[in-house]
Design a protein around this motif. Structure first.
Motif, mmCIF file in Angstrom:
data_model
loop_
_atom_site.group_PDB
_atom_site.id
_atom_site.type_symbol
_atom_site.label_atom_id
_atom_site.label_comp_id
_atom_site.label_asym_id
_atom_site.label_seq_id
_atom_site.Cartn_x
_atom_site.Cartn_y
_atom_site.Cartn_z
ATOM 1 N N LEU A 1 32.130 -5.120 -76.865
ATOM 2 C CA LEU A 1 31.381 -5.544 -75.822
ATOM 3 C C LEU A 1 30.078 -4.941 -75.937
ATOM 4 C CD1 LEU A 1 33.852 -4.993 -72.710
ATOM 5 C CD2 LEU A 1 33.154 -7.256 -73.823
ATOM 6 N N ALA A 2 29.642 -3.864 -76.225
ATOM 7 C CA ALA A 2 28.542 -3.421 -76.435
ATOM 8 C C ALA A 2 27.739 -3.806 -77.513
ATOM 9 C CB ALA A 2 28.659 -1.637 -76.295
ATOM 10 N N THR A 3 28.076 -4.048 -78.801
ATOM 11 C CA THR A 3 27.438 -4.530 -79.924
ATOM 12 C C THR A 3 27.551 -6.210 -80.244
ATOM 13 O OG1 THR A 3 29.035 -4.083 -81.318
ATOM 14 C CG2 THR A 3 27.568 -2.078 -80.874
ATOM 15 N N GLY A 4 28.802 -6.600 -79.755
ATOM 16 C CA GLY A 4 28.978 -8.061 -80.144
ATOM 17 C C GLY A 4 29.814 -8.019 -81.476
ATOM 18 N N THR A 5 29.899 -6.881 -81.960
ATOM 19 C CA THR A 5 30.478 -6.812 -83.494
ATOM 20 C C THR A 5 32.006 -6.444 -83.311
ATOM 21 O OG1 THR A 5 28.512 -6.175 -84.296
ATOM 22 C CG2 THR A 5 30.475 -5.910 -85.756
ATOM 23 N N ASP A 6 32.892 -7.111 -83.761
ATOM 24 C CA ASP A 6 34.405 -6.927 -84.101
ATOM 25 C C ASP A 6 34.298 -6.401 -85.461
ATOM 26 O OD1 ASP A 6 36.977 -6.679 -84.194
ATOM 27 O OD2 ASP A 6 37.681 -8.781 -83.902
ATOM 28 N N LEU A 7 34.598 -4.794 -85.334
ATOM 29 C CA LEU A 7 34.491 -4.101 -86.502
ATOM 30 C C LEU A 7 35.787 -4.293 -87.601
ATOM 31 C CD1 LEU A 7 33.439 -0.640 -85.561
ATOM 32 C CD2 LEU A 7 32.060 -2.311 -86.681
ATOM 33 N N ILE A 8 36.862 -4.490 -87.016
ATOM 34 C CA ILE A 8 37.943 -4.747 -87.621
ATOM 35 C C ILE A 8 37.946 -5.962 -88.648
ATOM 36 C CG2 ILE A 8 40.505 -4.883 -87.852
ATOM 37 C CD1 ILE A 8 40.401 -3.025 -85.312
ATOM 38 N N TYR A 9 37.799 -7.144 -87.751
ATOM 39 C CA TYR A 9 37.658 -8.585 -88.268
ATOM 40 C C TYR A 9 36.575 -8.571 -89.380
ATOM 41 C CZ TYR A 9 36.809 -13.491 -88.490
ATOM 42 O OH TYR A 9 36.523 -14.774 -89.036
ATOM 43 N N GLU A 10 35.469 -8.163 -89.076
ATOM 44 C CA GLU A 10 34.407 -8.159 -90.149
ATOM 45 C C GLU A 10 34.677 -7.526 -91.408
ATOM 46 O OE1 GLU A 10 30.355 -7.110 -88.508
ATOM 47 O OE2 GLU A 10 30.357 -8.854 -87.231
ATOM 48 N N THR A 11 35.380 -6.366 -91.132
ATOM 49 C CA THR A 11 35.761 -5.341 -92.403
ATOM 50 C C THR A 11 36.773 -6.206 -93.422
ATOM 51 O OG1 THR A 11 35.363 -3.374 -91.296
ATOM 52 C CG2 THR A 11 36.605 -3.190 -93.058
ATOM 53 N N ILE A 12 37.703 -6.814 -92.531
ATOM 54 C CA ILE A 12 38.824 -7.461 -93.220
ATOM 55 C C ILE A 12 38.281 -8.842 -93.947
ATOM 56 C CG2 ILE A 12 40.842 -9.115 -92.927
ATOM 57 C CD1 ILE A 12 41.780 -7.084 -90.757
ATOM 58 N N ALA B 1 44.855 -2.216 -107.932
ATOM 59 C CA ALA B 1 44.501 -1.056 -107.553
ATOM 60 C C ALA B 1 43.361 -0.596 -107.906
ATOM 61 C CB ALA B 1 45.730 0.005 -107.692
ATOM 62 N N LYS B 2 43.160 -0.345 -109.468
ATOM 63 C CA LYS B 2 42.055 0.004 -109.971
ATOM 64 C C LYS B 2 40.709 -0.923 -109.576
ATOM 65 C CE LYS B 2 40.019 1.336 -114.302
ATOM 66 N NZ LYS B 2 40.354 1.678 -115.829
ATOM 67 N N PRO B 3 40.743 -2.005 -109.568
ATOM 68 C CA PRO B 3 39.489 -2.713 -109.081
ATOM 69 C C PRO B 3 39.159 -2.164 -107.585
ATOM 70 C CG PRO B 3 40.834 -4.119 -110.148
ATOM 71 C CD PRO B 3 41.625 -3.010 -110.070
ATOM 72 N N PHE B 4 40.427 -2.216 -106.785
ATOM 73 C CA PHE B 4 40.162 -1.972 -105.273
ATOM 74 C C PHE B 4 39.521 -0.692 -105.237
ATOM 75 C CE2 PHE B 4 41.216 -0.052 -101.321
ATOM 76 C CZ PHE B 4 41.080 -1.237 -100.317
ATOM 77 N N ALA B 5 39.959 0.429 -106.156
ATOM 78 C CA ALA B 5 39.536 1.876 -105.785
ATOM 79 C C ALA B 5 38.017 1.960 -106.329
ATOM 80 C CB ALA B 5 40.344 2.654 -106.673
ATOM 81 N N GLU B 6 37.791 1.157 -107.388
ATOM 82 C CA GLU B 6 36.530 1.193 -107.933
ATOM 83 C C GLU B 6 35.060 0.611 -107.439
ATOM 84 O OE1 GLU B 6 36.802 0.364 -112.081
ATOM 85 O OE2 GLU B 6 37.871 2.329 -112.386
ATOM 86 N N LYS B 7 35.750 -0.749 -106.960
ATOM 87 C CA LYS B 7 34.836 -1.697 -106.379
ATOM 88 C C LYS B 7 34.700 -1.692 -104.827
ATOM 89 C CE LYS B 7 34.525 -4.133 -110.672
ATOM 90 N NZ LYS B 7 34.919 -5.371 -111.215
ATOM 91 N N ILE B 8 35.631 -1.874 -104.553
ATOM 92 C CA ILE B 8 35.795 -2.348 -102.697
ATOM 93 C C ILE B 8 35.824 -0.969 -101.978
ATOM 94 C CG2 ILE B 8 37.171 -3.284 -100.666
ATOM 95 C CD1 ILE B 8 38.032 -5.420 -103.072
ATOM 96 N N PHE B 9 36.642 0.126 -102.299
ATOM 97 C CA PHE B 9 36.913 1.052 -101.462
ATOM 98 C C PHE B 9 35.582 1.968 -101.239
ATOM 99 C CE2 PHE B 9 38.265 5.451 -100.456
ATOM 100 C CZ PHE B 9 38.949 5.481 -99.177
ATOM 101 N N PRO B 10 34.764 2.178 -102.111
ATOM 102 C CA PRO B 10 33.360 3.001 -102.054
ATOM 103 C C PRO B 10 32.525 2.009 -101.009
ATOM 104 C CG PRO B 10 33.999 2.934 -104.270
ATOM 105 C CD PRO B 10 34.902 2.038 -103.714
ATOM 106 N N LYS B 11 32.675 0.831 -100.985
ATOM 107 C CA LYS B 11 31.845 0.026 -100.308
ATOM 108 C C LYS B 11 32.092 0.052 -98.722
ATOM 109 C CE LYS B 11 30.549 -3.242 -103.729
ATOM 110 N NZ LYS B 11 30.298 -4.530 -104.153
ATOM 111 N N ILE B 12 33.201 0.616 -98.299
ATOM 112 C CA ILE B 12 33.599 0.884 -97.075
ATOM 113 C C ILE B 12 32.822 1.724 -96.250
ATOM 114 C CG2 ILE B 12 35.470 1.318 -95.188
ATOM 115 C CD1 ILE B 12 37.240 0.310 -97.470
ATOM 116 N N ASP B 13 32.115 1.366 -95.102
ATOM 117 C CA ASP B 13 30.858 2.292 -94.584
ATOM 118 C C ASP B 13 31.750 2.898 -93.317
ATOM 119 O OD1 ASP B 13 28.965 3.791 -93.339
ATOM 120 O OD2 ASP B 13 27.811 1.876 -92.937
#
Length: 95
Positions: free
Chosen positions: A70-81, A33-45
């Motif tokens: 369809l508009a951008t060719g980017t699957d936001l959910i997949y790329e974020t995961i 939880a701590k590494p996630f909160a400190e390193k990963i969570f802040p990087k989510i745009d």
């Protein structure tokens, strides 16, 4: 509506219900939880997802995801995961 006396003690912000015990704190420090909160969570745009939250229903959320893809060719959910799983692998030192 009538008045009824409250015989129980009122909860305050300093009650034990609102803070973890020493044991819970130690367990939390050993978890991811701590590494996630400190390193990963802040990087989510979050700005990338702003267009998805103008309506609160799931069907509109799926529709906006699909329209954005369809508009951008980017699957936001997949790329974020994928990005978050890569960060977790780095933290856990997994290849």
């Amino acid at each position: 509506m009538s008045f009824k006396l409250n015989d129980s003690q009122q909860i305050t912000l300093n009650d034990a219900l609102f803070g973890p015990t020493d044991r819970e704190k130690r367990m939390l420090e050993k978890s991811l939880a701590k590494p996630f909160a400190e390193k990963i969570f802040p990087k989510i745009d979050e700005s990338l997802f702003a267009c998805l939250y103008s309506d609160k229903t799931l069907s509109h959320f799926r529709k906006r995801c699909y329209t954005y893809e369809l508009a951008t060719g980017t699957d936001l959910i997949y790329e974020t995961i994928i990005g978050l799983s890569g960060e977790m692998a780095k933290i856990m030192k997994i290849n």
